[in-house]
Design a protein around this motif. Structure first.
Motif, PDB file in Angstrom:
ATOM      1  N   ALA A   8      18.243 -10.358   3.341  1.00 56.24           N
ATOM      2  CA  ALA A   8      17.172 -10.352   2.350  1.00 56.24           C
ATOM      3  C   ALA A   8      17.064  -8.963   1.727  1.00 56.24           C
ATOM      4  CB  ALA A   8      15.852 -10.747   3.004  1.00 56.24           C
ATOM      5  N   LYS A  25      15.903  -6.618  -5.821  1.00 58.64           N
ATOM      6  CA  LYS A  25      16.504  -7.943  -5.916  1.00 58.64           C
ATOM      7  C   LYS A  25      18.019  -7.787  -5.873  1.00 58.64           C
ATOM      8  CE  LYS A  25      16.318  -7.863 -11.005  1.00 58.64           C
ATOM      9  NZ  LYS A  25      15.819  -8.564 -12.210  1.00 58.64           N
ATOM     10  N   GLU A  83      13.206  -4.928  -8.708  1.00 59.63           N
ATOM     11  CA  GLU A  83      12.510  -6.177  -9.001  1.00 59.63           C
ATOM     12  C   GLU A  83      11.278  -5.776  -9.815  1.00 59.63           C
ATOM     13  OE1 GLU A  83      11.223  -9.456  -9.714  1.00 59.63           O
ATOM     14  OE2 GLU A  83       9.778  -8.592  -8.319  1.00 59.63           O
ATOM     15  N   SER A 100       6.818 -10.556   1.369  1.00 54.82           N
ATOM     16  CA  SER A 100       7.372 -11.807   1.896  1.00 54.82           C
ATOM     17  C   SER A 100       6.868 -13.006   1.098  1.00 54.82           C
ATOM     18  CB  SER A 100       7.014 -11.966   3.377  1.00 54.82           C
ATOM     19  OG  SER A 100       5.608 -11.972   3.551  1.00 54.82           O
ATOM     20  N   LEU A 116       8.554 -13.063  -2.388  1.00 51.44           N
ATOM     21  CA  LEU A 116       9.902 -13.654  -2.349  1.00 51.44           C
ATOM     22  C   LEU A 116       9.826 -15.173  -2.308  1.00 51.44           C
ATOM     23  CD1 LEU A 116      11.858 -11.317   0.106  1.00 51.44           C
ATOM     24  CD2 LEU A 116      12.050 -11.434  -2.380  1.00 51.44           C
ATOM     25  N   ARG A 117       8.869 -15.709  -1.542  1.00 49.49           N
ATOM     26  CA  ARG A 117       8.707 -17.165  -1.488  1.00 49.49           C
ATOM     27  C   ARG A 117       8.340 -17.724  -2.872  1.00 49.49           C
ATOM     28  NH1 ARG A 117       8.295 -19.753   3.289  1.00 49.49           N
ATOM     29  NH2 ARG A 117       6.990 -21.372   2.335  1.00 49.49           N
ATOM     30  N   LYS A 118       7.479 -17.017  -3.588  1.00 47.81           N
ATOM     31  CA  LYS A 118       7.079 -17.477  -4.915  1.00 47.81           C
ATOM     32  C   LYS A 118       8.266 -17.465  -5.875  1.00 47.81           C
ATOM     33  CE  LYS A 118       3.699 -16.626  -8.590  1.00 47.81           C
ATOM     34  NZ  LYS A 118       2.586 -15.751  -9.038  1.00 47.81           N
ATOM     35  N   LEU A 119       9.111 -16.433  -5.783  1.00 47.41           N
ATOM     36  CA  LEU A 119      10.297 -16.355  -6.648  1.00 47.41           C
ATOM     37  C   LEU A 119      11.255 -17.518  -6.381  1.00 47.41           C
ATOM     38  CD1 LEU A 119      11.130 -12.526  -6.591  1.00 47.41           C
ATOM     39  CD2 LEU A 119      10.005 -13.824  -8.414  1.00 47.41           C
ATOM     40  N   LYS A 120      11.258 -18.001  -5.133  1.00 47.64           N
ATOM     41  CA  LYS A 120      12.135 -19.119  -4.767  1.00 47.64           C
ATOM     42  C   LYS A 120      11.495 -20.469  -5.056  1.00 47.64           C
ATOM     43  CE  LYS A 120      14.303 -16.530  -0.996  1.00 47.64           C
ATOM     44  NZ  LYS A 120      14.465 -16.445   0.485  1.00 47.64           N
ATOM     45  N   GLY A 121      10.272 -20.472  -5.605  1.00 47.94           N
ATOM     46  CA  GLY A 121       9.590 -21.715  -5.913  1.00 47.94           C
ATOM     47  C   GLY A 121       8.870 -22.319  -4.726  1.00 47.94           C
ATOM     48  N   LEU A 122       8.658 -21.530  -3.674  1.00 47.09           N
ATOM     49  CA  LEU A 122       7.981 -22.011  -2.477  1.00 47.09           C
ATOM     50  C   LEU A 122       6.519 -21.577  -2.486  1.00 47.09           C
ATOM     51  CD1 LEU A 122      10.714 -21.109   0.174  1.00 47.09           C
ATOM     52  CD2 LEU A 122      10.343 -23.332  -0.940  1.00 47.09           C
TER      53      LEU A 122
END
Length: 581
Positions: A160, A166, A181, A218, A221-227
């Motif tokens: 990561a 990024k 980023e 953390s 990063l989840r938001k960038l992945k659509g989570l």
């Protein structure tokens, strides 16, 4: 070396993590040495550098460097658990040794037992430093062999991205690099500004970031992945670790060790790090906790029996120890402050609106009383015949006996007088084999014998740190509510449920007789009866009575989640704990 000197503890760890206990072990060894009767020293401070490479000069380390460069008159002796906790380079060690000589300081390495106030001690320390550097050079060689190409073109291989970066693929080239980023870089710049220009503490910064709804790295990063973000809150520890990390100035590390370039300086991997080296050292110094004038400095954790154990019953967040300023007297002075435990979620601007808040002394006493009223009343037993394994000794004796018998069959004891010698040796070895077999059998199946001694007697012999270590070791958790029984007109309205954690392991390892077979055990204080004994809810009559008494039979979510976990483990057919019959 003279007794009653002032000691500065030098603690270092290349790679820090929540699971690591290396710093704790270093600290214990140092404290044991300093407080020995023949030393009788005074610990004036600690230079604790985590996530710091052994290849970095002691004078450039964030914490130790500050003591060496600006506070040299406050200590007489530099002490570390091992020599490589000072440095892994012989050149740096010799530099430190010369500095100590010029400034009238001494160096102590606890495990190696060096006395650098003598010539032979200095010589042995220098030899050890050479070997430490050889080991470090081997690590460096492995790094260079494996990642030389990566360093030349600043490629990123796997993992990561560090905070604020990024991973970007290079067009027309089969490699990836680290890039800024942009959407998060402003957050880091804001944090740096608050520390340098506004001189805010990391506690205050964390609270304001939570109030503004700024995502942690953390969750970002989840938001960038659509989570969906997990809702991880900012904490002072998160900010401190991020700023102290080698990645903040962009230092490339491999397995916790910084790689040095041809100029001997740390290798910087990103094109644009968050801070230049001098700026980074300044930031680390600014977030360092203020030193207090005291003979034996102690951390807040050392004063808190329930650090990492007590949690808010409303939201599940950890309770932190805070010191009140005390009431102001008529003459303008303040009375001594009083320590309290309070919910970190509410304190940091989170969603908990009814977080726990209770005096430390009161909650500590409640915890100890609950332990004493439960596990403290259990009787200890002893294992008769238990002891260390003798299997290797048994195998060696059997091998010698077999060899002796083989030699007898080959006729090596046929001469006059030798047969008597053979039977004497055979009798001795046979007896030893039989005795060792008996001991080994008894070790595997020891008899349990009651001692008549209760565990509360053992607890009374433990000091403050030992009691906290016991609670942590066995996963004990204390849930605390601020306003548990609102109908209480007087007295403390806080409530507590103590979960004794791995109760089976406590009984086994502490050699205690369980009164009943159980997989978990709760004890309550100032809470509805069924909170501490939810088994009552399975009885319809008891459930009806509880509903009349308390107006509800619904467990708080924190307790219900824990209960669901225990019941799931029970359904997995876990073996029952052994009980003395």
């Amino acid at each position: 070396m003279e007794p009653n000197l002032r000691y500065l503890a030098c603690l270092r760890l290349s790679s820090d993590s929540d699971e690591s206990t290396a710093i704790v072990r270093q600290r214990r060894g140092i404290n044991h040495y300093i407080h020995a009767p023949h030393v009788a020293g005074t610990l004036v401070g600690e230079a604790e550098d985590t996530d710091v490479s052994g290849g970095l000069s002691p004078f450039k380390r964030p914490k130790l460097g500050r003591w060496l460069n600006h506070r040299a008159d406050e200590f007489d002796v530099l002490i570390a658990s091992k020599l490589d906790r000072f440095t892994r380079r012989a050149l740096h060690f010799n530099e430190l040794l010369k500095w100590c000589g010029d400034n009238g300081k001494f160096i102590v390495c606890v495990e190696e037992g060096f006395d650098l106030s003598t010539g032979p001690g200095k010589m042995m320390a220098q030899i050890t430093a050479v070997f430490a550097e050889a080991e470090w050079d081997t690590i460096q060689a492995r790094i260079l062999n494996g990642v030389q190409t990566r360093l030349e073109n600043k490629s990123w291989l796997v993992g990561a991205p560090p905070t604020g970066y990024k991973i970007v693929a290079v067009e027309g080239d089969r490699r990836k690099i680290l890039a800024c980023e942009d959407t998060y870089w402003d957050v880091i710049d804001d944090i740096k500004k608050r520390i340098k220009e506004e001189k805010q503490t990391t506690h205050r910064i964390a609270k304001e970031l939570n109030e503004r709804g700024v995502l942690t790295w953390s969750d970002h990063l989840r938001k960038l992945k659509g989570l969906e973000p997990k809702g991880v809150m900012w904490q002072a520890t998160i900010l401190n670790r991020m700023i102290r990390s080698n990645w903040f100035p962009g230092i490339y590390t491999y397995k916790g060790e910084a790689l040095l370039g041809d100029d001997g300086e740390p290798y910087i991997l990103p094109e644009k790090p968050h801070a230049e080296m001098n700026e980074w050292l300044d930031l680390v110094e600014r977030i360092a906790p203020a030193e207090k004038d005291r003979e034996e400095p102690a951390t807040r954790a050392a004063k808190s029996l329930l650090a990492g154990i007590a949690k808010c019953g409303e939201c599940g967040a950890a309770l932190a120890r805070v010191q009140t300023s005390g009431a102001r007297r008529k003459d303008g002075t303040r009375a001594p402050g009083k320590p309290f435990y309070r919910c970190t979620n509410r304190f940091r601007g989170g969603t908990c609106k009814k977080g726990a808040y209770i005096a430390c002394a009161e909650l500590d006493k409640v915890a100890e009383d609950l332990v004493m009223s439960s596990v403290g009343q259990w009787e200890q037993y002893e294992r008769s015949g238990a002891g260390p394994s003798r299997m290797k000794e048994l195998e060696a004796a059997e091998s010698r006996l077999a060899k002796l018998e083989a030699e007898y069959l080959e006729g090596k004891y046929d001469d006059e007088g030798q047969e008597e010698s053979y039977w004497r040796m055979h009798k001795s070895l046979s007896g030893k084999v039989q005795n060792l077999k008996k001991l080994e059998k008894g070790r595997k199946s020891p008899e349990l014998t009651a001692t008549g001694r209760l565990y509360k007697d053992v607890w009374a012999t433990k000091d403050h740190d030992d009691r906290r270590d016991f609670l942590r070791e066995y996963g004990v958790t204390m849930w605390v509510w601020r306003d548990c029984l609102p109908d209480m007109s007087r007295g403390n309205r806080s409530g507590v449920v103590l979960d004794l954690g791995e109760i089976g392991r406590i009984a086994e390892e502490q050699k205690l007789v369980m009164p009943d077979r159980m997989d978990w055990l709760w004890r309550g204080w100032n809470v509805p009866q069924y909170w501490a004994t939810p088994r009552l809810l399975k009885d319809p009559e008891a459930r009806e009575d509880l509903a009349k008494t308390y107006g509800s039979t619904v467990l708080p979510k924190t307790l219900q989640d824990r209960l669901d976990k225990y019941e799931m483990n029970s359904r997995n057919a876990r073996k029952p704990n052994r009980v003395l019959s």
